[in-house]
Each structure stands twice: as structure tokens, then as C-alpha cells.
Enzyme design. Structure first.
Site, PDB file in Angstrom:
ATOM      1  N   GLY A  69      88.609  -8.441  15.248  1.00 57.42           N
ATOM      2  CA  GLY A  69      87.943  -9.411  14.367  1.00 57.42           C
ATOM      3  C   GLY A  69      87.163  -8.679  13.284  1.00 57.42           C
ATOM      4  N   ARG A  80      95.200  -7.915  15.486  1.00 59.86           N
ATOM      5  CA  ARG A  80      95.143  -7.632  16.928  1.00 59.86           C
ATOM      6  C   ARG A  80      96.576  -7.331  17.350  1.00 59.86           C
ATOM      7  NH1 ARG A  80      89.994  -9.303  18.276  1.00 59.86           N
ATOM      8  NH2 ARG A  80      89.218 -11.168  17.227  1.00 59.86           N
ATOM      9  N   ASP A 106      85.714  -4.091  21.253  1.00 62.24           N
ATOM     10  CA  ASP A 106      86.173  -3.648  22.567  1.00 62.24           C
ATOM     11  C   ASP A 106      87.654  -3.234  22.597  1.00 62.24           C
ATOM     12  OD1 ASP A 106      85.214  -3.530  25.332  1.00 62.24           O
ATOM     13  OD2 ASP A 106      86.888  -4.912  25.667  1.00 62.24           O
ATOM     14  N   THR A 151      81.754  -5.295  15.010  1.00 61.41           N
ATOM     15  CA  THR A 151      82.094  -6.634  15.505  1.00 61.41           C
ATOM     16  C   THR A 151      80.852  -7.507  15.420  1.00 61.41           C
ATOM     17  OG1 THR A 151      82.537  -7.939  17.512  1.00 61.41           O
ATOM     18  CG2 THR A 151      81.792  -5.707  17.870  1.00 61.41           C
ATOM     19  N   ASP A 168      80.117  -9.661  17.480  1.00 56.81           N
ATOM     20  CA  ASP A 168      79.741 -10.098  18.832  1.00 56.81           C
ATOM     21  C   ASP A 168      78.616  -9.284  19.473  1.00 56.81           C
ATOM     22  OD1 ASP A 168      81.808 -11.928  18.611  1.00 56.81           O
ATOM     23  OD2 ASP A 168      83.262 -10.614  19.576  1.00 56.81           O
ATOM     24  N   MET A 185      79.672 -18.153  17.861  1.00 55.05           N
ATOM     25  CA  MET A 185      80.675 -17.175  18.344  1.00 55.05           C
ATOM     26  C   MET A 185      80.041 -16.089  19.217  1.00 55.05           C
ATOM     27  SD  MET A 185      83.547 -16.301  15.510  1.00 55.05           S
ATOM     28  CE  MET A 185      85.035 -17.298  15.396  1.00 55.05           C
ATOM     29  N   GLY A 186      80.850 -15.120  19.633  1.00 55.47           N
ATOM     30  CA  GLY A 186      80.329 -14.023  20.452  1.00 55.47           C
ATOM     31  C   GLY A 186      81.297 -13.582  21.532  1.00 55.47           C
ATOM     32  N   ARG A 187      82.465 -14.214  21.560  1.00 53.64           N
ATOM     33  CA  ARG A 187      83.451 -13.975  22.622  1.00 53.64           C
ATOM     34  C   ARG A 187      82.787 -14.186  23.981  1.00 53.64           C
ATOM     35  NH1 ARG A 187      88.459 -11.709  22.204  1.00 53.64           N
ATOM     36  NH2 ARG A 187      87.978 -10.909  20.150  1.00 53.64           N
ATOM     37  N   GLY A 236      64.447 -21.859  16.691  1.00 55.18           N
ATOM     38  CA  GLY A 236      63.624 -22.749  17.515  1.00 55.18           C
ATOM     39  C   GLY A 236      64.439 -23.712  18.362  1.00 55.18           C
ATOM     40  N   ARG A 264      75.348 -34.953  18.407  1.00 55.92           N
ATOM     41  CA  ARG A 264      76.496 -34.522  17.593  1.00 55.92           C
ATOM     42  C   ARG A 264      76.745 -33.041  17.850  1.00 55.92           C
ATOM     43  NH1 ARG A 264      76.600 -39.228  16.870  1.00 55.92           N
ATOM     44  NH2 ARG A 264      76.732 -40.407  14.912  1.00 55.92           N
TER      45      ARG A 264
HETATM   46  O1  F6P Z   1      85.335 -10.639  17.988  1.00 51.56           O
HETATM   47  C1  F6P Z   1      84.955 -11.458  16.930  1.00 51.56           C
HETATM   48  C2  F6P Z   1      85.386 -12.873  17.179  1.00 51.56           C
HETATM   49  O2  F6P Z   1      85.089 -13.636  16.037  1.00 51.56           O
HETATM   50  C3  F6P Z   1      84.831 -13.520  18.432  1.00 51.56           C
HETATM   51  O3  F6P Z   1      83.506 -13.964  18.249  1.00 51.56           O
HETATM   52  C4  F6P Z   1      85.827 -14.600  18.673  1.00 51.56           C
HETATM   53  O4  F6P Z   1      85.871 -14.947  20.044  1.00 51.56           O
HETATM   54  C5  F6P Z   1      87.119 -13.956  18.256  1.00 51.56           C
HETATM   55  O5  F6P Z   1      86.785 -12.910  17.376  1.00 51.56           O
HETATM   56  C6  F6P Z   1      88.107 -14.849  17.571  1.00 51.56           C
HETATM   57  O6  F6P Z   1      89.263 -14.089  17.407  1.00 51.56           O
HETATM   58  P1  F6P Z   1      90.481 -14.451  16.477  1.00 51.56           P
HETATM   59  O7  F6P Z   1      90.153 -13.994  15.089  1.00 51.56           O
HETATM   60  O8  F6P Z   1      91.606 -13.654  17.053  1.00 51.56           O
HETATM   61  O9  F6P Z   1      90.696 -15.922  16.559  1.00 51.56           O
END
Ligand code: F6P
Length: 316
Positions: A10, A71, A102, A124, A126, A168-170, A184, A242
Site C-alpha cells: 500500500g 502487491r 510487512d 505504510t 498502518d 484503516m490500519g489493516r 475526542g 450513521r
Molecule cells: O497497508 C495499507 C492499507 O491501506 C491498509 O490500511 C489496508 O488494509 C490495505 O492497505 C488495503 O489494501 P489494498 O490497497 O490492497 O486494497
């Protein structure tokens, strides 16, 4: 010496600043720099070009990565990695800098075990590389999340809503807890906190009892369906609820001051290590200092849970 560089996984704001630092440092010491396009995939496809110092001009402040990223699950296969190594040999490139998360580190480790000189740099959003305090891109993504949640707060307050926002954050909760504290949030749900729907409803009840006009719930991705969670909260409380998924907006944008400086320092450090004949290392930062440890150690490091979780209930 010919040094190759690629960005993988990513993308993250600051990758370009890091690329610039590696290329310029390499040239500064009288060596040659080669850009590998589209990550490990491009390496396997032989998408390689020599870069001069002007090729990395005007990119310090740009989000994304000018090299492109990808990837490539099949990079786990030795035969696929051998194709990559053969291309590097043909070009005469003897060392590689990889910037990524990673998966990128695992690829770097495997290449290193096959005899290639490699240095890995953590890039990254994350912040999930345990060996480093912060990864390139994390703080920029955090600022983006904060900006978005601040905007959601405006409308959340106006309409007395419970605003559920997915960050996000995996599998790492850092973006969530940091943005939760900074915005907050009343509730933050991550892998580190665990997810118990009943407990969430109890906390929402508590907010009602405290006569809170509205509340914000930050949820890390891959924990639960935030739309269903919002519906459930709406059913069991007086708040209308929401959900918003922040998504890929968190990956883009100009890198923050911190990320530009971190990326530049890490890039210089990585190139200097290779030029000194050192390899097999992962770059890290700790208390603003830059250091390096073996890639294997970086991959096996245990993530420390941030102390920010202890602050949340005192602040809301
Ligand atoms: O590793 C960065 C990230 O944006 C994660 O937060 C998220 O889970 C993942 O990549 C999304 O990956 P992709 O771009 O393959 O959909």
C-alpha cells in the site's frame, strides 16, 4: 556500485521523499541509482530505469509513489524471486532498497536469504512494523483521518447523532486510537480493545446518561461491519446513527513535515549502509533517532500496545 530502489504494498505519503533521499545519497557518494517500477511485480517484469538527481526533483512534497506500487503474492515462490534476482544481475545492480510494510519486509528477507544485499525501510500508513516507533506515512494518514473526523463531528453535533467511523490500519489499531484521542471519540474499537457489541451499547447508554448531545465511535477496519453497528446503536439508543468508511483517502495527500523528515533521514541512512557494505537490515526510528536492526528481527518484533488506550475513558 549500482543500487536499485522500489516501493511496494500500500502506498504511503512520504515514499517519494524517501526515494529522493536514497537516489540523491547514492549519487552524492558517486554511485548509480536505479528505479524499479511497480514494486516486486515490476522487478519480476524487469521494469527498471536508471535515475539521476533530476528524476527525483519536485517529488519531496508529493503523495503516492512516482515509482508505482503493487502487491505480488507469488513473490513468496522462490522461482519468482529468482527471476527478479536474474534481472538485477543482468543490470549489474548488486543492492536493493525496498520501502513498504510487512509484506515488503517478507520479500526483502527472502531476497536477502538468496544472497542479495537488501535494506528495508518502513513505509505504510498502518504503523504496523513493530521494530520501528513510526512508519513513513502514518502521521500524514492520521492528519487526514483527523480532518475527516472533525468534519463528521460538525454534522454529528448538529443532528444529535452517533457517528461511527471506520479507519484503516489493516490489523493494527494505531490509526484508530491516535485519531480517536485527537478527535475526542467516546468509543474506540480495535483489535487491541476487542469488540463486544453489548459493551458498545453499554457505553452508548452511558453517553446518553451523561446527556451527551452526540458521540463519535472510531472503529478499526477488519473488526466489524460499521453500517450494521450503526444500525444496532440506532435501534437501542435515542441517537440516530450513521456510519462512514474513510477508506483510501487516508493513503493519499502531501506528506506532513514529520513524514518528509523521517523519510529523508531513513533514505539517507539506508543508502549509506549499502555503500558501507552493510545489508540485511531494516531501518527504524526511536525517539526521533534513526537506527537499523536485522530484517529478521524486525519481522519477529512484538508490537507494543500504545499507552493511549489508557487515556481514552479519562478524556470522554
Ligand atoms: O497497508 C495499507 C492499507 O491501506 C491498509 O490500511 C489496508 O488494509 C490495505 O492497505 C488495503 O489494501 P489494498 O490497497 O490492497 O486494497
Amino acid at each position: 556500485m549500482k543500487i536499485g530502489i522500489l516501493t511496494s504494498g500500500g502506498d504511503a505519503p512520504g515514499m517519494n521523499a524517501c526515494l529522493r533521499a536514497v537516489v540523491r545519497t547514492t549519487i552524492h557518494y558517486g554511485h548509480e541509482a536505479y528505479g524499479i517500477y511497480d514494486g516486486y511485480k515490476g522487478l519480476v517484469e524487469n521494469k527498471i530505469k536508471q535515475l539521476d538527481r533530476n528524476d527525483v526533483g519536485q517529488i519531496l512534497n508529493r503523495g503516492g509513489t512516482i515509482l508505482g506500487s503493487s502487491r505480488l503474492p507469488s513473490f513468496k515462490e522462490k522461482a519468482v524471486r529468482q527471476i527478479a534476482i536474474d534481472h538485477l544481475k543482468t543490470w549489474g545492480i548488486e543492492a536493493l532498497v525496498v520501502i513498504g510494510g510487512d509484506g515488503t519486509y517478507r520479500g526483502a528477507m527472502a531476497l536477502s536469504e538468496m544472497g542479495l544485499k537488501v535494506i528495508a525501510i518502513p513505509g505504510t500508513i498502518d504503523n504496523d512494523i513493530a521494530s520501528t516507533e513510526y512508519t513513513i506515512g502514518f502521521f500524514t494518514a492520521l492528519d487526514t483521518a483527523i480532518d475527516a473526523i472533525d468534519k463528521l463531528r460538525d454534522t454529528s453535533f448538529s443532528h444529535q447523532r452517533c457517528t461511527v467511523v471506520e479507519v484503516m490500519g489493516r490489523d493494527c489499531g494505531d490509526l484508530s486510537i491516535y485519531s480517536g484521542i485527537a478527535c475526542g471519540a467516546e468509543i474506540v474499537i480495535t483489535k487491541e480493545t476487542g469488540f463486544d457489541p453489548e459493551n458498545v451499547l453499554m457505553q452508548v447508554k452511558k453517553a446518553e446518561e451523561m446527556h451527551k448531545r452526540h458521540l463519535i465511535v472510531v472503529v478499526a477496519e477488519n473488526i466489524t461491519n460499521v453500517f450494521e453497528l450503526a444500525e444496532n446503536i440506532g435501534k437501542h439508543s435515542h441517537y440516530t446513527a450513521r456510519a462512514t468508511v474513510l477508506g483510501y483517502i487516508q493513503r493519499g495527500g502531501q506528506p506532513s513535515s514529520y513524514d518528509r523528515i523521517l523519510a529523508s533521514k531513513m533514505g539517507v541512512h539506508a543508502a549509506e549502509l549499502l555503500i558501507k557494505g552493510e545489508s540485511g537490515y531494516a531501518i527504524y526510528t526511536k525517539s526521533m533517532e534513526i537506527g537499523h536492526c536485522p530484517i529478521a528481527e524486525a519481522l519477529n518484533a512484538q508490537d507494543e500496545v500504545t499507552d493511549l488506550y489508557q487515556y481514552l475513558n479519562k478524556l470522554n
